[in-house]
Every structure is written in structure tokens, then in C-alpha cells.
Write an enzyme that holds these catalytic residues in place. Structure first.
Site, mmCIF file in Angstrom:
data_model
loop_
_atom_site.group_PDB
_atom_site.id
_atom_site.type_symbol
_atom_site.label_atom_id
_atom_site.label_comp_id
_atom_site.label_asym_id
_atom_site.label_seq_id
_atom_site.Cartn_x
_atom_site.Cartn_y
_atom_site.Cartn_z
ATOM 1 N N HIS A 47 0.597 -1.176 -0.139
ATOM 2 C CA HIS A 47 -0.152 0.061 -0.142
ATOM 3 C C HIS A 47 0.838 1.311 -0.129
ATOM 4 O O HIS A 47 0.552 2.196 -0.373
ATOM 5 C CB HIS A 47 -0.840 -0.022 0.994
ATOM 6 N N GLU A 151 -6.863 -13.491 3.694
ATOM 7 C CA GLU A 151 -7.619 -12.024 3.799
ATOM 8 C C GLU A 151 -8.911 -12.278 3.096
ATOM 9 O O GLU A 151 -9.754 -11.346 2.995
ATOM 10 C CB GLU A 151 -6.824 -11.073 3.083
ATOM 11 N N ASP A 177 -9.909 -6.849 5.475
ATOM 12 C CA ASP A 177 -10.227 -7.290 4.411
ATOM 13 C C ASP A 177 -11.231 -8.463 4.314
ATOM 14 O O ASP A 177 -12.340 -8.854 3.716
ATOM 15 C CB ASP A 177 -9.029 -7.806 3.494
#
Length: 258
Positions: A47, A151, A177
Site C-alpha cells: 500500500h 484475507e 479485508d
């Protein structure tokens, strides 16, 4: 140069290892986390827009502060995994692993033969030749950690097959997630998410795979300690900094108002 993996050694000695996710991508922050006493740090390239040169400097900072540097790569990607390990990372964290085949692919990318097919290079990982290449290849297979993130629902359903893949060291749930995949987006403490994470942890019993807990409340931290967890990810530096900055300002304002 490759050195013994502090976090791996801590766990092998029966002690708990504590880490942080690094979302403030600077060597200075990584070094501070190390000197604060954490056992490992996860440098996020999924990210965060961290360039390769900065990542290498952050790994050096971790080495200076005697903290194990792991790198979260964007996914099951050979180039990203190889680049992180060749930069000196002592482990990789791979998000959104859904099948046993993906787990096998990750192990192949992260381990040298006979355990995998990672491409061979020298450079800083061998101390520019100080550590003989043959010794380095063997040691890298012993020291590098392979951490898989579960996730989504597909990963949960395949968890037993995923964790049975030889060469997988830790499994880490992605609660936020998971909440999205389980129909309660943005609710990482929802009972559905808690139940899914508990099931994931139970699947580690009897396997050479450590469950990495990410406690979000003091009660959760105590529960995972009682459960016997030995690896804890205690949040991220960005949120810790923000909370402490807000508290610092609030306490200063309340003091000046007296």
C-alpha cells in the site's frame, strides 16, 4: 550480509516475538522501532509507494537496530519477492493468498534449491563475497521467513491445504479485508471475522506454522497470550503516531486551560 533471524530465534527459544507494520516509510522510523525493542518490522510495499532504493535503506536501518526486517510485497509476484529478498529482507509477507498452489509458488520464489527455485545473486546479502555463496544459500533457506496472509473467504476455505505446504512459516489474518469478504466491510471486530480468525488459528495447531495474531484490544491481546500465540503484530506505526500526537496536543491544551 545475511545474519541470524532475530524473530525466528526468539520463537525457537519459546519466547513471544512482537512486531509493527511500518507505514511511515523512512529508515529513521524503522531504526526507532528497532531501538524501541520490537523483534520484527513489516515494511509495507503493498500500500505504500516505497521505491527500491528507499526500501534497501530501511532494511539497513533495521539491521543497525537489530530488528528483523520483513517486507510485505504486493502479491504472489516473483519480481517483488526477489527484489525484497535480494535487498536483504529476512522474510516476505504475501497478501491475499487463496490456494495451496499460490502458497507453493511463494515458497518456490523465496527459497533456494532444493526447497525452491529462487534466483541466485550475491551482493550485500553475501557481504559482497565475505560469506561463501554455498554457505549463504543454505543459511538463507534456514533464516528467511515466509509469511502468508489470509484475507478472504476463499483463503479461509483453503486454509488447511495452504498451511500444509512445506516452507510456510507464519500465517497472518487480514481482519479488515476479511470483514469485506465476509459481508461486514469495515468491521474487523465483527463476530464473523472473529470466528474466522479463531478457525485460522486453530488450523495451525500441530503444524510447524506460527499463527501471527493482530490484537485490536487489550482483551484480545490477553486472549491470544492465553491461547499460546508466540507471534504478535501490534498494529502500525502510522496509527500509533497519530494517536499519540492527538493525545499530546489534547493534554497540552487541557493544561493551558487551567
Amino acid at each position: 550480509m545475511l545474519t541470524p533471524n532475530h524473530a525466528r530465534r526468539t520463537i525457537s527459544e519459546g519466547r513471544a516475538a512482537y512486531g509493527l507494520l511500518n507505514a511511515v516509510p523512512t529508515p529513521w522510523m524503522v531504526e526507532m522501532i528497532g531501538y524501541a525493542g520490537y523483534d520484527f518490522v513489516i515494511l509495507d510495499t503493498e500500500h505504500m509507494s516505497t521505491n527500491p532504493e528507499s526500501l534497501e535503506h530501511m532494511i539497513r536501518a533495521a539491521e543497525c537496530a537489530a530488528i528483523t526486517p520483513l517486507v510485505r510485497v504486493p502479491g504472489v509476484d516473483y519480481a517483488s519477492i526477489t527484489r525484497a529478498l535480494d535487498s536483504g529482507a529476512q522474510g516476505i509477507v504475501v497478501p491475499r493468498v487463496r490456494t495451496a498452489q499460490e502458497a507453493r509458488d511463494v515458497v518456490q520464489m523465496a527459497r533456494y534449491a532444493p526447497m525452491g527455485q529462487r534466483g541466485i545473486t550475491g551482493g550485500r546479502t553475501t557481504g559482497f563475497g565475505t560469506l561463501p555463496l554455498k554457505d549463504y544459500l543454505h543459511q538463507a533457506n534456514q533464516e528467511v521467513l515466509v509469511v502468508l496472509m489470509i484475507e478472504d473467504l476463499e483463503g479461509l476455505e483453503n486454509r488447511d491445504a495452504i498451511m500444509s505446504v512445506p516452507g510456510v512459516d507464519w500465517v497472518l489474518p487480514g481482519a479488515v479485508d476479511l470483514s469485506q469478504s465476509l459481508g461486514c466491510p469495515g468491521e474487523p471486530l465483527h463476530p464473523k471475522v472473529t470466528e474466522a480468525i479463531d478457525a485460522l488459528a486453530r488450523s495451525c495447531r500441530g503444524l510447524p506454522v506460527e499463527f501471527c495474531a493482530l490484537p485490536r484490544t487489550p482483551d484480545q491481546l490477553n486472549e491470544w497470550h492465553e491461547w499460546g500465540t508466540r507471534v504478535f503484530l501490534l498494529g502500525e506505526d502510522r496509527s500509533l503516531l497519530f494517536r499519540h500526537l492527538k493525545c499530546h496536543l489534547a493534554s497540552s491544551r487541557s493544561g493551558s486551560a487551567r
